[in-house]
Write a protein that holds these residues in place. Structure first.
Motif, PDB file in Angstrom:
ATOM      1  N   GLU A  21       0.827  -1.206   0.000  1.00 46.36           N
ATOM      2  CA  GLU A  21       0.000   0.000   0.000  1.00 46.36           C
ATOM      3  C   GLU A  21       0.862   1.257   0.000  1.00 46.36           C
ATOM      4  OE1 GLU A  21      -3.294   2.142   2.943  1.00 46.36           O
ATOM      5  OE2 GLU A  21      -2.987  -0.025   3.056  1.00 46.36           O
ATOM      6  N   GLY A  22       1.954   1.237   0.774  1.00 47.66           N
ATOM      7  CA  GLY A  22       2.847   2.387   0.814  1.00 47.66           C
ATOM      8  C   GLY A  22       3.548   2.614  -0.506  1.00 47.66           C
ATOM      9  N   LEU A  23       3.980   1.530  -1.146  1.00 51.26           N
ATOM     10  CA  LEU A  23       4.631   1.658  -2.451  1.00 51.26           C
ATOM     11  C   LEU A  23       3.643   2.173  -3.500  1.00 51.26           C
ATOM     12  CD1 LEU A  23       6.736  -1.635  -2.486  1.00 51.26           C
ATOM     13  CD2 LEU A  23       7.623   0.709  -2.385  1.00 51.26           C
ATOM     14  N   ARG A  24       2.424   1.693  -3.432  1.00 49.58           N
ATOM     15  CA  ARG A  24       1.419   2.175  -4.387  1.00 49.58           C
ATOM     16  C   ARG A  24       1.189   3.675  -4.215  1.00 49.58           C
ATOM     17  NH1 ARG A  24      -2.568   0.099  -7.645  1.00 49.58           N
ATOM     18  NH2 ARG A  24      -2.086  -2.055  -7.064  1.00 49.58           N
ATOM     19  N   ALA A  25       1.090   4.119  -2.965  1.00 45.90           N
ATOM     20  CA  ALA A  25       0.886   5.542  -2.705  1.00 45.90           C
ATOM     21  C   ALA A  25       2.070   6.367  -3.184  1.00 45.90           C
ATOM     22  CB  ALA A  25       0.651   5.770  -1.210  1.00 45.90           C
ATOM     23  N   LEU A  26       3.263   5.796  -3.086  1.00 40.54           N
ATOM     24  CA  LEU A  26       4.480   6.506  -3.460  1.00 40.54           C
ATOM     25  C   LEU A  26       4.668   6.593  -4.971  1.00 40.54           C
ATOM     26  CD1 LEU A  26       7.203   7.744  -2.366  1.00 40.54           C
ATOM     27  CD2 LEU A  26       8.158   5.441  -2.635  1.00 40.54           C
ATOM     28  N   VAL A  34       2.929   3.137 -13.147  1.00 40.00           N
ATOM     29  CA  VAL A  34       1.595   2.614 -12.865  1.00 40.00           C
ATOM     30  C   VAL A  34       1.738   1.208 -12.292  1.00 40.00           C
ATOM     31  CG1 VAL A  34       1.338   1.757 -15.240  1.00 40.00           C
ATOM     32  CG2 VAL A  34      -0.693   2.108 -13.805  1.00 40.00           C
ATOM     33  N   ILE A  35       1.059   0.950 -11.175  1.00 39.81           N
ATOM     34  CA  ILE A  35       1.077  -0.359 -10.549  1.00 39.81           C
ATOM     35  C   ILE A  35       0.039  -1.234 -11.247  1.00 39.81           C
ATOM     36  CG2 ILE A  35       0.951  -1.638  -8.396  1.00 39.81           C
ATOM     37  CD1 ILE A  35       3.070   0.593  -8.420  1.00 39.81           C
ATOM     38  N   VAL A  57       9.493  -5.760 -11.785  1.00 42.51           N
ATOM     39  CA  VAL A  57       8.953  -6.388 -10.582  1.00 42.51           C
ATOM     40  C   VAL A  57       9.762  -5.891  -9.392  1.00 42.51           C
ATOM     41  CG1 VAL A  57       8.528  -8.551  -9.358  1.00 42.51           C
ATOM     42  CG2 VAL A  57       8.271  -8.454 -11.852  1.00 42.51           C
ATOM     43  N   LEU A  58       9.085  -5.280  -8.432  1.00 40.53           N
ATOM     44  CA  LEU A  58       9.728  -4.879  -7.179  1.00 40.53           C
ATOM     45  C   LEU A  58       9.476  -5.989  -6.175  1.00 40.53           C
ATOM     46  CD1 LEU A  58       8.796  -1.098  -6.898  1.00 40.53           C
ATOM     47  CD2 LEU A  58      11.101  -2.047  -6.939  1.00 40.53           C
ATOM     48  N   ASP A 111      15.776   2.061   2.828  1.00 45.23           N
ATOM     49  CA  ASP A 111      16.074   3.355   3.438  1.00 45.23           C
ATOM     50  C   ASP A 111      16.390   4.439   2.399  1.00 45.23           C
ATOM     51  OD1 ASP A 111      18.542   2.574   2.503  1.00 45.23           O
ATOM     52  OD2 ASP A 111      19.602   2.838   4.413  1.00 45.23           O
ATOM     53  N   VAL A 112      16.245   4.126   1.104  1.00 48.47           N
ATOM     54  CA  VAL A 112      16.578   5.112   0.078  1.00 48.47           C
ATOM     55  C   VAL A 112      15.559   6.243   0.061  1.00 48.47           C
ATOM     56  CG1 VAL A 112      17.750   3.464  -1.423  1.00 48.47           C
ATOM     57  CG2 VAL A 112      15.305   3.862  -1.723  1.00 48.47           C
ATOM     58  N   THR A 113      15.986   7.375  -0.449  1.00 52.34           N
ATOM     59  CA  THR A 113      15.071   8.487  -0.620  1.00 52.34           C
ATOM     60  C   THR A 113      14.176   8.219  -1.838  1.00 52.34           C
ATOM     61  OG1 THR A 113      16.577   9.683  -2.089  1.00 52.34           O
ATOM     62  CG2 THR A 113      16.795  10.084   0.293  1.00 52.34           C
ATOM     63  N   LYS A 114      13.079   8.942  -1.926  1.00 54.61           N
ATOM     64  CA  LYS A 114      12.202   8.780  -3.090  1.00 54.61           C
ATOM     65  C   LYS A 114      12.949   9.123  -4.372  1.00 54.61           C
ATOM     66  CE  LYS A 114       7.878  10.196  -5.269  1.00 54.61           C
ATOM     67  NZ  LYS A 114       6.634  11.009  -5.183  1.00 54.61           N
ATOM     68  N   SER A 115      13.792  10.143  -4.310  1.00 54.13           N
ATOM     69  CA  SER A 115      14.560  10.539  -5.489  1.00 54.13           C
ATOM     70  C   SER A 115      15.447   9.402  -5.992  1.00 54.13           C
ATOM     71  CB  SER A 115      15.421  11.767  -5.164  1.00 54.13           C
ATOM     72  OG  SER A 115      16.246  12.105  -6.253  1.00 54.13           O
ATOM     73  N   ASP A 116      16.156   8.741  -5.059  1.00 53.67           N
ATOM     74  CA  ASP A 116      17.016   7.620  -5.450  1.00 53.67           C
ATOM     75  C   ASP A 116      16.187   6.434  -5.928  1.00 53.67           C
ATOM     76  OD1 ASP A 116      19.353   8.948  -4.940  1.00 53.67           O
ATOM     77  OD2 ASP A 116      19.636   8.117  -2.932  1.00 53.67           O
ATOM     78  N   PHE A 117      15.032   6.234  -5.304  1.00 52.86           N
ATOM     79  CA  PHE A 117      14.145   5.150  -5.693  1.00 52.86           C
ATOM     80  C   PHE A 117      13.698   5.328  -7.142  1.00 52.86           C
ATOM     81  CE2 PHE A 117      10.416   2.498  -3.780  1.00 52.86           C
ATOM     82  CZ  PHE A 117      10.752   1.453  -4.619  1.00 52.86           C
ATOM     83  N   VAL A 118      13.260   6.523  -7.452  1.00 46.61           N
ATOM     84  CA  VAL A 118      12.808   6.824  -8.815  1.00 46.61           C
ATOM     85  C   VAL A 118      13.964   6.683  -9.804  1.00 46.61           C
ATOM     86  CG1 VAL A 118      11.966   8.662 -10.329  1.00 46.61           C
ATOM     87  CG2 VAL A 118      10.876   8.268  -8.109  1.00 46.61           C
TER      88      VAL A 118
END
Length: 216
Positions: A21-26, A34-35, A57-58, A111-118
């Motif tokens: 749910e958190g990943l979808r929101a992010l 798109v999930i 796939v995450l 623990d990565v930031t959203k920026s690094d995740f993207v």
């Protein structure tokens, strides 16, 4: 149309609904990401990949049922265009190498930031590999230790199997001990023999005993 960004389709695989749910929101913005689906374990992930054909796939690495490394191998074999990124809390010695060897294209710590995740998602979607700095460091240490200690070639699971071989257990007994199928244990044994350049279980048991493994 020229210059228009491609939407990256994601499949979320984690046994905790709140994490998905958190990943979808992010990430589910409907534009760049798109999930397209979710799964709670490796078996569900393999089926969902065949059905949904996501771009990425995450996958969490600590789930019940099929081992994450095995799920990655199945996904890469059946849907080679699909990329898999490990999403976990740890960069454990051996685990990084095992997951990347299975065919993962990325290794992200939670623990990565959203920026690094993207950035990681964009990098992998573009056909390149992305590793968290701690995962990179783990791989470097593994390479340094390989020549000094043959056991460093083994993952933690493979080492556990080797220890039980040293105790004289059969594949079925090892499977019961580690909650694995007999076929999965057989695969681990073959991998251990290949990595250590040993001919058979007897040599493997002797190798392990000489290094103090298998003692109760």
């Amino acid at each position: 149309m020229t210059g228009e960004a491609r939407t990256i389709k994601l499949l979320l695989v984690d046994d905790h609904g709140i994490v998905r749910e958190g990943l979808r929101a992010l990430l589910d913005d409907g534009e760049e990401f798109v999930i397209v689906g979710e799964a709670g374990n490796g078996d569900e992930a393999c089926e969902a990949v065949r059905r949904l054909q996501p771009d990425i796939v995450l996958m969490d690495l600590k789930m019940p049922g099929m081992a994450a490394s095995d799920a990655i191998r199945v996904i890469r074999a059946t849907s080679p265009s699909v990329k898999v990124i490990a999403l976990t809390s740890y960069a454990e010695d051996g685990q990084v190498r095992e997951i990347m060897a299975a065919g993962a294209a990325g290794y992200i710590l939670k623990d990565v930031t959203k920026s690094d995740f993207v950035t990681a998602l964009r990098t992998v979607a573009g056909g390149q590999t992305w590793l968290h700095p701690l995962a990179q460091r783990s791989l470097v240490e593994q390479l340094r230790n390989r020549q000094a200690d043959p056991l460093a070639l083994l993952t933690q699971r493979e080492r556990s199997v080797l220890e039980l071989i040293a105790r004289g257990m059969s594949n079925r007994q090892i499977g019961d001990e580690l909650h694995l199928t007999e076929g999965t244990v057989k695969g681990y044994v073959s991998t251990i023999l290949a990595k250590l350049k040993l001919e058979d279980r007897t040599q493997a048991a002797l190798f392990a005993v000489q290094r103090g493994l298998g003692r109760r």
